[in-house]
Design a protein around this motif. Structure first.
Motif, PDB file in Angstrom:
ATOM      1  N   PRO A   1       0.908  -1.078  -0.111  1.00 48.99           N
ATOM      2  CA  PRO A   1      -0.086  -0.084  -0.168  1.00 48.99           C
ATOM      3  C   PRO A   1       0.749   1.194   0.007  1.00 48.99           C
ATOM      4  O   PRO A   1       2.013   1.320   0.327  1.00 48.99           O
ATOM      5  CB  PRO A   1      -0.897  -0.138   1.472  1.00 48.99           C
ATOM      6  CG  PRO A   1       0.339  -0.730   2.177  1.00 48.99           C
ATOM      7  CD  PRO A   1       0.885  -1.848   1.270  1.00 48.99           C
ATOM      8  N   PRO A   2       0.255   2.697  -0.445  1.00 49.20           N
ATOM      9  CA  PRO A   2       1.017   3.667  -0.113  1.00 49.20           C
ATOM     10  C   PRO A   2       1.388   3.976   1.201  1.00 49.20           C
ATOM     11  O   PRO A   2       0.314   3.701   2.110  1.00 49.20           O
ATOM     12  CB  PRO A   2       0.018   4.687  -0.674  1.00 49.20           C
ATOM     13  CG  PRO A   2      -0.897   3.838  -1.573  1.00 49.20           C
ATOM     14  CD  PRO A   2      -1.029   2.766  -1.021  1.00 49.20           C
TER      15      PRO A   2
ATOM     16  N   PRO B   1      -3.179  -7.672  -0.347  1.00 52.48           N
ATOM     17  CA  PRO B   1      -2.398  -7.365  -1.303  1.00 52.48           C
ATOM     18  C   PRO B   1      -2.954  -7.552  -2.788  1.00 52.48           C
ATOM     19  O   PRO B   1      -2.292  -7.015  -3.719  1.00 52.48           O
ATOM     20  CB  PRO B   1      -1.122  -8.375  -1.015  1.00 52.48           C
ATOM     21  CG  PRO B   1      -1.918  -9.347  -0.393  1.00 52.48           C
ATOM     22  CD  PRO B   1      -2.985  -9.217   0.168  1.00 52.48           C
ATOM     23  N   GLN B   2      -3.995  -8.098  -2.937  1.00 53.28           N
ATOM     24  CA  GLN B   2      -4.535  -8.067  -4.135  1.00 53.28           C
ATOM     25  C   GLN B   2      -5.178  -6.790  -4.639  1.00 53.28           C
ATOM     26  O   GLN B   2      -5.550  -5.866  -4.314  1.00 53.28           O
ATOM     27  CB  GLN B   2      -5.911  -9.031  -4.361  1.00 53.28           C
ATOM     28  CG  GLN B   2      -5.538 -10.548  -3.691  1.00 53.28           C
ATOM     29  CD  GLN B   2      -4.296 -11.151  -4.557  1.00 53.28           C
ATOM     30  OE1 GLN B   2      -4.436 -10.873  -5.650  1.00 53.28           O
ATOM     31  NE2 GLN B   2      -3.331 -11.774  -3.796  1.00 53.28           N
TER      32      GLN B   2
ATOM     33  N   LYS C   1       0.629   6.449  12.108  1.00 50.84           N
ATOM     34  CA  LYS C   1      -0.464   5.985  11.228  1.00 50.84           C
ATOM     35  C   LYS C   1       0.111   5.936   9.807  1.00 50.84           C
ATOM     36  O   LYS C   1       0.711   6.981   9.472  1.00 50.84           O
ATOM     37  CB  LYS C   1      -1.579   6.894  11.287  1.00 50.84           C
ATOM     38  CG  LYS C   1      -2.875   6.211  10.658  1.00 50.84           C
ATOM     39  CD  LYS C   1      -4.086   7.190  10.654  1.00 50.84           C
ATOM     40  CE  LYS C   1      -5.161   6.785   9.763  1.00 50.84           C
ATOM     41  NZ  LYS C   1      -6.477   7.459  10.100  1.00 50.84           N
ATOM     42  N   ASN C   2      -0.075   5.020   8.959  1.00 50.68           N
ATOM     43  CA  ASN C   2       0.196   4.867   7.560  1.00 50.68           C
ATOM     44  C   ASN C   2       1.684   4.788   7.240  1.00 50.68           C
ATOM     45  O   ASN C   2       2.140   4.520   6.175  1.00 50.68           O
ATOM     46  CB  ASN C   2      -0.109   6.060   6.764  1.00 50.68           C
ATOM     47  CG  ASN C   2      -1.587   6.203   6.497  1.00 50.68           C
ATOM     48  OD1 ASN C   2      -2.588   5.245   6.474  1.00 50.68           O
ATOM     49  ND2 ASN C   2      -2.208   7.435   6.494  1.00 50.68           N
TER      50      ASN C   2
ATOM     51  N   PHE D   1       0.564  -0.089   8.536  1.00 49.97           N
ATOM     52  CA  PHE D   1       0.702  -1.205   7.701  1.00 49.97           C
ATOM     53  C   PHE D   1       1.430  -2.073   8.161  1.00 49.97           C
ATOM     54  O   PHE D   1       3.001  -1.797   8.278  1.00 49.97           O
ATOM     55  CB  PHE D   1       0.898  -0.834   6.280  1.00 49.97           C
ATOM     56  CG  PHE D   1      -0.033   0.029   5.488  1.00 49.97           C
ATOM     57  CD1 PHE D   1      -1.206  -0.298   5.281  1.00 49.97           C
ATOM     58  CD2 PHE D   1       0.274   1.409   5.345  1.00 49.97           C
ATOM     59  CE1 PHE D   1      -2.250   0.640   4.651  1.00 49.97           C
ATOM     60  CE2 PHE D   1      -0.520   2.367   4.747  1.00 49.97           C
ATOM     61  CZ  PHE D   1      -1.909   1.797   4.529  1.00 49.97           C
ATOM     62  N   VAL D   2       1.529  -3.354   8.412  1.00 46.23           N
ATOM     63  CA  VAL D   2       2.224  -4.165   9.293  1.00 46.23           C
ATOM     64  C   VAL D   2       2.309  -5.447   8.332  1.00 46.23           C
ATOM     65  O   VAL D   2       1.334  -6.259   7.814  1.00 46.23           O
ATOM     66  CB  VAL D   2       1.875  -4.562  10.691  1.00 46.23           C
ATOM     67  CG1 VAL D   2       2.689  -5.430  11.179  1.00 46.23           C
ATOM     68  CG2 VAL D   2       1.530  -3.447  11.562  1.00 46.23           C
TER      69      VAL D   2
END
Length: 274
Positions: A27-28, A273-274, A176-177, A224-225
């Protein structure tokens, strides 16, 4: 011409062969955190792809982090040290350098890299006193001094922060992010597979459970982990709510050749992830 920095040390469980799976559908994100740095394969790939604004890289292995810091800040001094004739690939020299306890950061880093390149299987293993205890590897021509790659690593690290410490600090630093990647010492897949001695303090089942709590906390905070681990009933059940992906990797850490080969590993993500 080599333009992408690659890990400058060999590390058990290194992730170069899984980079395609690990970078799929990212992800971004803002900053990048990797608190079990090891060889840093994923970091180097993301850096080469210009995906990193800033990275916060850490490990509890003091000698490893010292080597990274020296490559970042004193790479020319390090290369000059490694070029000295005393770093010969022979058993007598190996055990002499293994016994040494150099005090300067540059000499410590040179010793670390030399032992890593010439030790059996490229292992980093210590005893309960924190003493490196891997035997000589008997390799024909190990690349002890790889000047080109050291320069690439030096450049790749310039905007990033390095520190030695426990993985739990990432729960305080990540926002966050941000993207956090955990690659801990793997949970044993059997009662006899217990290689966790990267530091004098082994990473045991209760540590895996504490790490899971940190993953949950970061997830709740909007990070994001992603996490890599061995596949076993324990890890599958521990991370079941994240629906981990099963991948296959070749591992050669076993001293018996017939015990090496493709094994199942888990990739845990808190996003699709799709």
């Amino acid at each position: 011409m080599l333009t992408e920095a690659k890990p400058f040390v060999k590390w058990a469980g290194g992730k170069r062969q899984l980079l395609e799976e690990l970078t799929m559908g990212l992800p971004p994100f803002q900053n990048y955190h990797e608190p079990f740095l090891g060889g840093g394969a994923l970091f180097f790939r993301l850096e080469a792809e210009n995906q990193l604004k800033q990275a916060f890289l850490s490990d509890s292995n003091e000698e490893l982090i010292n080597a990274y810091l020296v490559v970042k800040n004193s790479v020319f001094e390090l290369m000059a040290e490694l070029a000295l004739p005393k770093y010969r690939n022979e058993a007598e020299t190996y055990y002499e350098i293994r016994r040494d306890k150099p005090e300067t950061p540059v000499c410590r880093a040179a010793r670390f890299i030399y032992l890593n390149k010439t030790a059996f299987n490229g292992l980093y293993r210590v005893n309960s006193k924190g003493e490196f205890n891997v035997p000589f590897g008997k390799y024909e021509n190990p690349k002890i001094l790889d000047s080109q790659n050291l320069m690439l690593v030096h450049c790749a690290l310039q905007k990033d922060e390095l520190y030695c410490g426990d993985y739990s600090i990432v729960a305080k630093n990540a926002r966050k992010n941000d993207f956090v990647y955990f690659d801990p010492p793997y949970a044993p897949v059997s009662k006899t597979a217990k290689f966790t001695s990267y530091t004098k303090n082994n990473f045991v089942e209760s540590d895996q459970e504490k790490l899971f709590k940190t993953v949950k906390k970061l997830d709740a905070n909007g990070c994001f982990v992603m996490l890599s681990n061995s596949y076993s009933d324990f890890t599958r059940d521990l991370y079941a709510e994240f629906e981990p992906e099963i991948v296959y990797a070749s591992r050669a850490i076993n001293c018996k050749g017939d015990k090496r080969g493709k094994i199942q590993e888990l990739i845990v993500r808190n996003w699709d992830p799709q």
